[in-house]
Scaffold this motif. Structure first.
Motif, short mmCIF file in Angstrom:
data_model
loop_
_atom_site.label_atom_id
_atom_site.label_comp_id
_atom_site.label_asym_id
_atom_site.label_seq_id
_atom_site.Cartn_x
_atom_site.Cartn_y
_atom_site.Cartn_z
N TYR A 126 37.99 38.21 35.67
CA TYR A 126 38.65 39.53 34.91
C TYR A 126 37.98 39.71 33.21
CZ TYR A 126 42.78 42.00 32.77
OH TYR A 126 43.86 43.18 32.80
N ASP A 312 42.80 47.25 38.36
CA ASP A 312 42.74 45.65 37.27
C ASP A 312 41.49 45.72 36.24
OD1 ASP A 312 44.89 44.56 38.30
OD2 ASP A 312 43.51 43.12 39.84
N SER A 326 47.83 41.81 34.61
CA SER A 326 47.23 42.50 34.97
C SER A 326 48.06 43.07 37.19
CB SER A 326 46.30 42.73 34.60
OG SER A 326 45.43 44.21 35.43
#
Lengths: 340, 340
Positions: A126, A312, A326
């Motif tokens: 991420y 996400d 998230s």
């Protein structure tokens, strides 16, 4: 409130649109669709604004009584980010439009890796996607593999994986695809593309994949054979590593999970929209450990597994929300983990 | 508020239990289950009280951590009516229990017709079931046929039907049933049992059915060939007769409906629980009329079509609610007709 446009309303786009609509920090400004059909009608019933590529399609929609809100370019312009869920290869063509309008975009795994700056699996990377312009959510099988490999690298020091993938040959609605009575080596050459695709996310990992298509429309099955480097491991360590990672569901055959059919039946019974399983499933009782080797079966619901990653990815690209926050919001909105 | 016990939690029982729980004039007092599995766990998650036949099963449930509320007989005693959705033949055996406890019961089409005083399809003969003790909801194929034949007898004076049924061979979760690569004449002898079964509802109707099993788990397809006696008819009259009857859904191929797969996809996209279609589907563009003959294709979702009939049967047996009111309540609770 981030404005999201979902361009493409196929198997993935329909699900991603619904998931975006459930986020309290996002607004689905509409969906892009090319074909006037019953799915367009149902989208209209849901109140989704429908955008089409050109005036030509707009006429086809109008002739079926389906209202069109505007052209695709209008929707891209009006959004903070576009999720491109168009068919394989079309996303890459759309990239120039997104660039021209100066808008970030999220692509799907049917595109080549170079369509995005990062190939994305939320639990793995991420942070690498934060603030980027163009990101590719990897395909269903790669997403499932990356979640599991990431959990095992971190939890038990997994060093390599050899994986045999029995792929569903077509999606439930793809009635013109086969085979109906064969196992197709896909491709015959080893490795299949999945190994390279895993390495777009988990750099340099030692993985070889072999893939075949079987007559089945729901859920891919992976037979996973992994090794840690050096020391031996225990079964409990493997279970602990998988259980403590996000979006991995451990199921047992003794309560009735013995096939792909039971996974879909679980999702239907649990009330999941469309009977969707967002988690990668690992059969807990298949987990077998010997010395530094671990083997197990896992299942990937091809229609649904990338839905949380797309949500996400929006936050990674156009918000300051950190990963855990998230993922928690996404999972809460989708009923993950499944209560069983 | 009528107290309803659903005995049996298979394909039909699970759906009927959920439908009963949605009725504002009924209380689901619990479900009867024999096997401790993940479906029992999910029932517990939903807050359903679980009843088992004997102490033996209770122990199996306890060992999986699933709470048991009591024995089947307790639940029958505590209810105003039991819906028996146990496997074929078990319902007939349970009849003595219901008799002994002086409680009415609703059986399914897997039982012989003589298990009930009336074989039931709501739109055809709700009034005949009112105030009875034991009623049988007929099977999925018979329910679909009765709805359509009833509409056409009333609307265009249908006099006879010859129907070829391509049956789904197994339900989605029945992974040990076949065939996977054959068409099974089921049975070879003509007629199949469906013709006689239709006549348990629509007395004396001239119908012959032929049935085969095909490798498919979702939706039966009927090829319907009907005749009216004497005068000719028009296609519009047929459409009008079908469209004005309840729980019949007319769909067209031009917006994407060309296969069983598209019917299930419709239900999934429309957000129906489990992807269920309660309506019998008739392909509008297949309707072909020549002289006094009418032909068309229709589809029956075997898992779901009898759900509304079971709900209406409760009202027929243990309330004073007349048919139109019962059907309206049932349909409103299940989202019928589907908005498209």
């Amino acid at each position: 409130m981030r404005r999201v446009f979902v361009n493409g309303y196929g198997v993935i786009g329909r699900r991603v649109a619904d998931a975006i609509a459930r986020q309290t920090d996002m607004e689905l400004i509409g969906i892009g669709k090319t074909k006037a059909d019953y799915k367009a009608r149902l989208a209209a019933v849901k109140g989704y604004r429908i955008y089409v590529p050109s005036e030509k399609e707009a006429q086809a929609f109008s002739s079926l009584g389906i209202e069109v809100a505007g052209l695709t370019a209008d929707a891209v312009r009006a959004s903070d980010v576009t999720i491109d869920a168009t068919p394989d290869g079309v996303g890459a063509k759309n990239l120039s439009l997104y660039r021209e309008l100066g808008k970030p975009a999220i692509f799907q795994g049917g595109e080549e890796a170079d369509v995005g700056e990062v190939s994305f699996v939320a639990e793995c990377n991420y942070d690498q996607a934060r603030g980027r312009r163009y990101v590719r959510v990897v395909s269903c099988n790669t997403t499932g593999l990356c979640r599991v490999i990431n959990a095992l690298v971190k939890g038990i020091g997994l060093g390599s994986a050899r994986v045999v993938i029995a792929r569903r040959a077509a999606d439930p609605e793809e009635v013109s695809k086969g085979p109906i009575n064969a196992i197709v080596l896909d491709p015959v050459e080893v490795p299949s593309h999945h190994a390279d695709d895993v390495r777009t996310v988990i750099k340099g990992f030692d993985i070889v994949t072999m893939a075949m298509k079987v007559p089945n429309t729901q859920v891919h099955i992976h037979s996973f054979i992994g090794r840690v480097s050096g020391q031996s491991i225990t079964r409990d360590q493997v279970i602990e590593a998988l259980a403590s990672s996000r979006r991995i569901l451990l199921l047992e055959s003794k309560v009735g999970f013995k096939s792909t059919a039971s996974l879909i039946e679980l999702a239907r019974e649990a009330g999941r929209p469309r009977g969707d399983l967002y988690e990668v499933v690992v059969w807990r009782d298949s987990i077998s450990v010997s010395g530094n080797e671990v083997m197990f079966f896992m299942g990937v619901h091809q229609e649904a597994i990338v839905v949380p990653e797309n949500v996400d990815a929006v936050r990674a690209l156009v918000t300051d929300v950190p990963y855990r926050e998230s993922a928690s919001r996404t999972d809460a909105s989708l009923g993950i983990p499944l209560k069983l």
